[in-house]
Structure formats: C-alpha cells, structure tokens
Design a protein around this motif. Structure first.
Motif, PDB file in Angstrom:
ATOM      1  N   HIS A 289       0.836  -1.205   0.000  1.00  0.00           N
ATOM      2  CA  HIS A 289       0.000   0.000   0.000  1.00  0.00           C
ATOM      3  C   HIS A 289       0.869   1.253   0.000  1.00  0.00           C
ATOM      4  CE1 HIS A 289      -3.704  -2.122   0.171  1.00  0.00           C
ATOM      5  NE2 HIS A 289      -3.484  -2.671   1.362  1.00  0.00           N
ATOM      6  N   ASP A 290       1.950   1.240   0.786  1.00  0.00           N
ATOM      7  CA  ASP A 290       2.862   2.379   0.794  1.00  0.00           C
ATOM      8  C   ASP A 290       3.512   2.557  -0.570  1.00  0.00           C
ATOM      9  OD1 ASP A 290       4.636   4.392   2.254  1.00  0.00           O
ATOM     10  OD2 ASP A 290       6.126   2.990   1.452  1.00  0.00           O
ATOM     11  N   ARG A 291       3.888   1.428  -1.194  1.00  0.00           N
ATOM     12  CA  ARG A 291       4.515   1.472  -2.508  1.00  0.00           C
ATOM     13  C   ARG A 291       3.557   2.049  -3.554  1.00  0.00           C
ATOM     14  NH1 ARG A 291       5.207  -3.858  -3.220  1.00  0.00           N
ATOM     15  NH2 ARG A 291       7.255  -3.921  -2.241  1.00  0.00           N
ATOM     16  N   LEU A 292       2.292   1.632  -3.510  1.00  0.00           N
ATOM     17  CA  LEU A 292       1.307   2.151  -4.460  1.00  0.00           C
ATOM     18  C   LEU A 292       1.167   3.664  -4.320  1.00  0.00           C
ATOM     19  CD1 LEU A 292      -1.547  -0.537  -4.323  1.00  0.00           C
ATOM     20  CD2 LEU A 292       0.153  -0.193  -6.127  1.00  0.00           C
ATOM     21  N   ALA A 293       1.152   4.145  -3.084  1.00  0.00           N
ATOM     22  CA  ALA A 293       1.032   5.593  -2.866  1.00  0.00           C
ATOM     23  C   ALA A 293       2.220   6.326  -3.484  1.00  0.00           C
ATOM     24  CB  ALA A 293       0.929   5.881  -1.376  1.00  0.00           C
ATOM     25  N   ARG A 294       3.407   5.801  -3.294  1.00  0.00           N
ATOM     26  CA  ARG A 294       4.606   6.432  -3.854  1.00  0.00           C
ATOM     27  C   ARG A 294       4.565   6.411  -5.386  1.00  0.00           C
ATOM     28  NH1 ARG A 294       9.040   6.732  -0.119  1.00  0.00           N
ATOM     29  NH2 ARG A 294       8.496   5.834   1.919  1.00  0.00           N
ATOM     30  N   LEU A 295       4.080   5.317  -5.955  1.00  0.00           N
ATOM     31  CA  LEU A 295       3.999   5.220  -7.412  1.00  0.00           C
ATOM     32  C   LEU A 295       2.963   6.182  -7.977  1.00  0.00           C
ATOM     33  CD1 LEU A 295       4.302   1.345  -7.792  1.00  0.00           C
ATOM     34  CD2 LEU A 295       5.972   3.041  -8.575  1.00  0.00           C
ATOM     35  N   ARG A 296       1.835   6.323  -7.282  1.00  0.00           N
ATOM     36  CA  ARG A 296       0.837   7.297  -7.725  1.00  0.00           C
ATOM     37  C   ARG A 296       1.418   8.707  -7.700  1.00  0.00           C
ATOM     38  NH1 ARG A 296      -2.626   3.997  -4.245  1.00  0.00           N
ATOM     39  NH2 ARG A 296      -3.974   2.682  -5.576  1.00  0.00           N
ATOM     40  N   GLU A 297       2.139   9.023  -6.638  1.00  0.00           N
ATOM     41  CA  GLU A 297       2.757  10.348  -6.542  1.00  0.00           C
ATOM     42  C   GLU A 297       3.756  10.570  -7.679  1.00  0.00           C
ATOM     43  OE1 GLU A 297       4.568  10.660  -2.733  1.00  0.00           O
ATOM     44  OE2 GLU A 297       2.657  10.620  -1.620  1.00  0.00           O
TER      45      GLU A 297
END
Length: 376
Positions: free
Chosen positions: A304-312
């Motif tokens: 979930h943290d990785r997805l947030a970073r990728l979206r950013e």
C-alpha cells in the motif's frame, strides 16, 4: 525439441537416418503440447516423447515404417475418457502426430541446419504440410525478415509467401499453430493444413534484489526454462558465487539496467528488493515495458505504501493493476525455496490462464492448451 537437441544434432552430423514424430494437434486433455517430438533412428533407438509413454509403442512402429519408405503421414490417437485405458492414453483426449523421415544426406543437412539455429537461440519457424492439396511433409524454414529468405517449399510460390508471412507473425509472438490455406496461399480457405512450429529464444526472467529469495527464484526460473538475470546495485551481494544457476549477474542500479536491456511480452520481472529507493524507480520503468508479469515482494502494508509512492510519481491505476503484489500464490510458503515455488506458480498461472485453485475442486480439462500468453 530442445530437450533432445544434442541427440538429434549428433545423428544429423553422423549422417544417421531418422524419423521425427511431432505432436501437431491436441484436443481435450493430453500430456504433451503441440511441438513435442520423439525421434527414432535407423538403429531403432528412441529419444524424446510425444505422449509421456502412453502411445509411444505405436508411434515407434509408424516411425519404422516411414523410415522404410512408406512416406510421411499424420496419425491420430483418439481417446474418450471411457476408452482411455484401453488405447493407452491414460489421461484422455486426442493427439495427432506427424511422422516424417530424414534419410538422405540433403535431408539430414537441412534438418541439421534447423537444429543449429535452435541450438544457437536464433528465432526460426518450421512450417510443414499436414494434409490437403499439397504434399504431406513438405517443409519451409522461416526466419525473421532481416535474417534472410525462407528455405524449402510447400509446393507453390503463393502458398510459400502466405505461410512465410504468417510464420513470421507467429514467431514474433512465440506461438505455434496450425493454419489453413488455399492451394496457392489464399487465406480463409480449407485446402491445405500447415503446422507452423516456432522456436523462439528462451524467455527472460529478470530478478531484482540479490537476497536469499532471489537465489531460490533464480534456480526455479532456470529449471522452468527462463534465461535468468539477477541484478543488484550492491557489489557484495551481486556475485556469481551467490547465484551460480543464473545466466548472468549484473551489478547496477535496477532501474538503470532495466531501461537499458531488452524486455518483450514473454519477459517476467520479479522485484524482490522491497526498498523504496530501489522499488519506485524500478517499477516505474517496469510498467513502461510489455513484460508478461511484474511480481513485487513485500507485505500488504509495504504494498500500500509502494502504491502511494507510485501514484505520486505519476503511475495511473491501469498500470498499477499490472503489479502482482504481494508476489506469489498463497501456498503457506515460509522458506526462500517455498516462496520461489509460490512465485513460479503465479507466473505459470499468468502464462496459461489457470485459476490457481486445487485441481480436485475443479471440473473439466486438466491440461490447458492455449491461454492468454501461450508463448513457447
């Protein structure tokens, strides 16, 4: 073919006549896919298999007859589930097998040339007439357009041209198939059946992160027939001693290496670093490739943290949906080796379109012949 390649090349080099029996069609459940090969030489020696032992005895006798001069032929072994044991094909289904002899020096040299290309991992396709308004067993060897013209003939210039074009398309996709044509190459006609067998180089597995899980994943990737590359930026970890089964070990920043190497629609990418400074730029690069599979290690919280970073960083939801994360199927794996089996199982599921569920809970055919990425 690849599993018996050294044996076949040795016989061609020595001028030993042989017959090749090739599975050209499968209907229902059967143990081997189209392209599986069994060879019988002039001394009666057998290498390879077309059915895992089910009908080899009968195929052997047909091969001996073809070697004796009876001419190439296609033989079918039809098996209902009720009749399966009676005819020897214990898993049911139907297979069709083309049996063709290579006897004279010119035929053996022609076959040897094809085998040499396969051994050198050069992309090549072999088109063979199965039946219809052309000679059964007629062959055409096709390479990519930048590697020269096709060799051999199926009987007419128009048929050769049409099959050459289709073979190059199948070769680019890594697919094997039977196509129907008119006698002079017209498509959408049913006069000539041609089996087109492609031999593409082994697909790539790119493993990022030189950890114990990567070593186990590299081993199972090699076992499954992938050309395995392990990449890590840390010289102390990315060593040949730690990854003896990998085809290559690369010391580089993962995203830099991925952006500079060849990735096609058969490539599988396993990201086992679970470190944001490696993962985010690497995954952004991976999502720009046509890779068949992108698996990413980490807990659900990490994911979930990785997805947030990728979206950013600009990744959209469609791209993020390509990520298989947390990586692998739920097998209850604990050790690196068990985790590697879990990852391999998910890769196979993606390749063939399996459900990932226990076979005992399902009905219908066990063997999948085709699927979203049936590429080898």
């Amino acid at each position: 073919m690849r599993d018996i390649l050294p044996d076949l090349r040795a016989r061609c080099a020595d001028g030993v006549p042989l017959a090749l029996a090739t599975v050209v069609a499968v209907h229902g459940s059967a143990p081997r896919d189209p392209g599986a090969v069994m060879a019988v030489d002039a001394a009666g020696t057998v290498v390879g298999s077309v059915s895992g032992g089910c009908v080899e005895g009968d195929v052997y006798e047909v091969a001996r007859e073809v070697l004796a001069g009876s001419g190439p032929r296609v033989v079918a072994y039809g098996i209902s589930d009720d009749e399966a044991f009676g005819v020897g094909l214990t898993c049911g289904g139907t297979i069709e097998v083309l049996v063709r002899a290579y006897v004279c020096a010119a035929e053996l040299a022609d076959l040897g040339g094809l085998l040499d290309l396969i051994a050198a991992d050069r992309p090549v396709a072999e088109a063979t007439v199965l039946c219809g308004a052309a000679e059964t067993g007629a062959r055409l060897v096709v390479r990519p357009s930048d590697a020269g013209p096709a060799t051999g003939t199926l009987g007419s210039e128009g048929l050769d041209a049409a099959v050459t074009a289709d073979a190059r398309g199948l070769l680019a996709q890594g697919h094997t198939a039977t196509r129907w044509y008119g006698a002079h190459g017209r498509r959408r006609m049913q006069e000539v059946a041609v089996f087109i067998r492609t031999y593409a180089p082994p697909p790539r597995m790119l493993v990022f992160g030189a950890i114990d899980h990567a070593a186990a994943t590299a081993r199972i990737g090699s076992f499954l027939g992938y050309r395995v590359t392990v990449c890590d930026a840390r010289p102390a970890f990315a060593t040949r001693e730690r990854f003896p089964t990998a085809d290559e070990v690369v010391r580089a920043w993962p995203h830099t290496y991925l952006e500079s190497t060849e990735v096609d629609a058969r490539t599988v990418i396993c990201v086992l670093t679970h470190d944001p400074k490696f993962d985010v730029p690497l995954l952004l690069a991976a999502l720009r490739t046509p890779a068949a599979y992108i698996g990413v290690m980490g807990s659900r919280r990490t994911h979930h943290d990785r997805l947030a970073r990728l979206r950013e960083a600009g990744a959209d939801e469609g791209a993020l949906a390509r990520l298989a994360s947390p990586v692998g199927l739920d097998l209850g794996a604990r050790t690196p080796e068990e985790t590697a089996v879990s990852i391999a199982a998910e890769i196979i599921q993606h390749r063939w379109g399996g459900t990932g569920r226990p076979l005992g809970e399902l009905t219908g055919a066990i063997h999948h012949h085709g699927g979203p990425a049936a590429a080898r």
